[in-house]
Design an enzyme around this catalytic site. Sequence first.
Site, PDB file in Angstrom:
ATOM      1  N   GLY A 243       5.322  -3.625  -2.433  1.00  0.00           N
ATOM      2  CA  GLY A 243       5.060  -4.875  -1.729  1.00  0.00           C
ATOM      3  C   GLY A 243       5.651  -6.061  -2.466  1.00  0.00           C
ATOM      4  O   GLY A 243       6.709  -5.967  -3.105  1.00  0.00           O
ATOM      5  N   SER A 244       4.952  -7.172  -2.401  1.00  0.00           N
ATOM      6  CA  SER A 244       5.508  -8.427  -2.907  1.00  0.00           C
ATOM      7  C   SER A 244       5.626  -8.504  -4.421  1.00  0.00           C
ATOM      8  O   SER A 244       6.273  -9.418  -4.939  1.00  0.00           O
ATOM      9  CB  SER A 244       4.668  -9.607  -2.403  1.00  0.00           C
ATOM     10  OG  SER A 244       4.825  -9.740  -1.000  1.00  0.00           O
ATOM     11  N   THR A 245       5.014  -7.568  -5.162  1.00  0.00           N
ATOM     12  CA  THR A 245       5.213  -7.597  -6.608  1.00  0.00           C
ATOM     13  C   THR A 245       6.683  -7.362  -6.952  1.00  0.00           C
ATOM     14  O   THR A 245       7.158  -7.816  -7.998  1.00  0.00           O
ATOM     15  CB  THR A 245       4.355  -6.531  -7.326  1.00  0.00           C
ATOM     16  OG1 THR A 245       4.687  -5.235  -6.825  1.00  0.00           O
ATOM     17  CG2 THR A 245       2.873  -6.794  -7.121  1.00  0.00           C
TER      18      THR A 245
ATOM     19  N   LYS B  19       9.101  -8.768  -5.655  1.00  0.00           N
ATOM     20  CA  LYS B  19       9.832 -10.038  -5.569  1.00  0.00           C
ATOM     21  C   LYS B  19      10.170 -10.584  -6.960  1.00  0.00           C
ATOM     22  O   LYS B  19      11.102 -11.378  -7.096  1.00  0.00           O
ATOM     23  CB  LYS B  19       9.022 -11.053  -4.769  1.00  0.00           C
ATOM     24  CG  LYS B  19       8.949 -10.708  -3.277  1.00  0.00           C
ATOM     25  CD  LYS B  19       7.954 -11.579  -2.525  1.00  0.00           C
ATOM     26  CE  LYS B  19       7.875 -11.147  -1.054  1.00  0.00           C
ATOM     27  NZ  LYS B  19       6.803 -11.838  -0.323  1.00  0.00           N
TER      28      LYS B  19
END
Length: 486
Positions: A216-218, A220
């Site tokens: 997921g967004s980790t 990024k």
Amino acid sequence: MNKPLRRIAIFCGLLVLALLLRTNWLQYVEADELNSHERNRRVLIERYASERGNIVVDGKPITGSAKTDDTDFAFKRTYLDGPMWAPVTGYASQAFGASQIENIEDGILTGNDDQLFFDRTMAMFTGDEAKGGNVVTTLNGAAQKAAFEGLGKKKGAVVALEPGTGKILALASTPSYDPSSFAGYGAKDEKSWNKLGKDADKPMLNRALRETYPPGSTFKVVTAAAALEHGVVDDINAKTDSPLPWTMPGTTTELVNEGNIPCKDATLREALRVSCNTVFGKLGYNVGKDKMLETAKKFGFNQEQFVPVRANASIFPEELNDSQTALSSIGQFDTRTTPLQMAMVASAVANDGKLMKPYMIDQLEAPNLDVIKKTEAEEMGQPLSQEHAQMLQEMMETVVDEGTGRNAQIPNVTVGGKTGTAQHGENNSKNPYAWFISYAKGENGSPVAVAVVVEDSDATRDDISGGGLAAPIAKDVMKAVIDSKK
């Protein structure tokens, strides 16, 4: 000698020669294989003929040996707080073999390793009781307890690293199991083993090392590092060219953000603070699949890690089209990672861009406590420059100070982090995974970096988030490490 007798003599000579060759082959070429063969009961009996050495945390053993009434096996393995430490120790069972540290360092723990030859020889002359050596780990007991209790009944994992050295400070996985429950050879042990094998929640799976999840967004954080390293962004406070909505290249599909957040032309700092899919998806596309892959590999993706227990390779896909590159850059599509890998990402950022090889065995000791071997810290690489790492630190600290990671704040401590809520199931039909990666920082650098994933919990779908479920666990682990150093 007549012809028939000569033939018989030659034949008999060949048989003797074959016998000699076979005997020497067994004694020298196949000796090691036969000694370690699972059906060689003499080796198994010898393994449990004396007290096994211990696995040590904070100077105290978390394992032991208990005397048995068995005629073959004099001792069996015992564990202190077995479920909490099982992801570290593994198991040593008279019936089912050994795993993880118990298996990898079996020679030291049994005293049969070649490095302990002198100790064994001296024991023969002095009459001392034979005993195995010890494995001293890098683990921090307080951090492990915080991780295990923080996960509680939730399904998930925690990994904590010391960024400057790569030492593993915590390695927790839930649900877990008690290695003591099948350490013996009886019907009770077999029942426990079979029950664990049939458990749908897979308590014997080491989720910290062997399970890969969509990050997921980790992820990024990796995309931001790639954008900085490859010159796509040079000012984290300057507006990016990020339209809203943004249609992924080669498709008519708009990339969607979670909620009504300020992502149009957002700065890199702001985009990480509120977790803009559109900004980071377009950034990944602008960086390009080859350079995204290059950066991911520098952080450790696409290769197994050995700590020394093997960890599965985290994956950043190598064959991507433009829209898949965008999705992969926000931790979706086929990007998958272990908790260990995401702890390595946070650790490298906290350590000013330098990634240290993770390890959890500090040293091996002889039965008399003499050090046989000590692990030295080893640099794996430099995924990003010191300048860019410090930019990322600023961004991750903004996430905790003002963004989605507020639940990881620790009074009087600088904390950086990134939340993630990863889609799970076909068409995102199942409850998402909650992620949080973080580090704490002091005057002398960062003492700890943490990755937490919550795979399943009792929370309703709308209440599942990295900031809500995973960040508080990371906070407690970081605080435990900081408090233990005071």
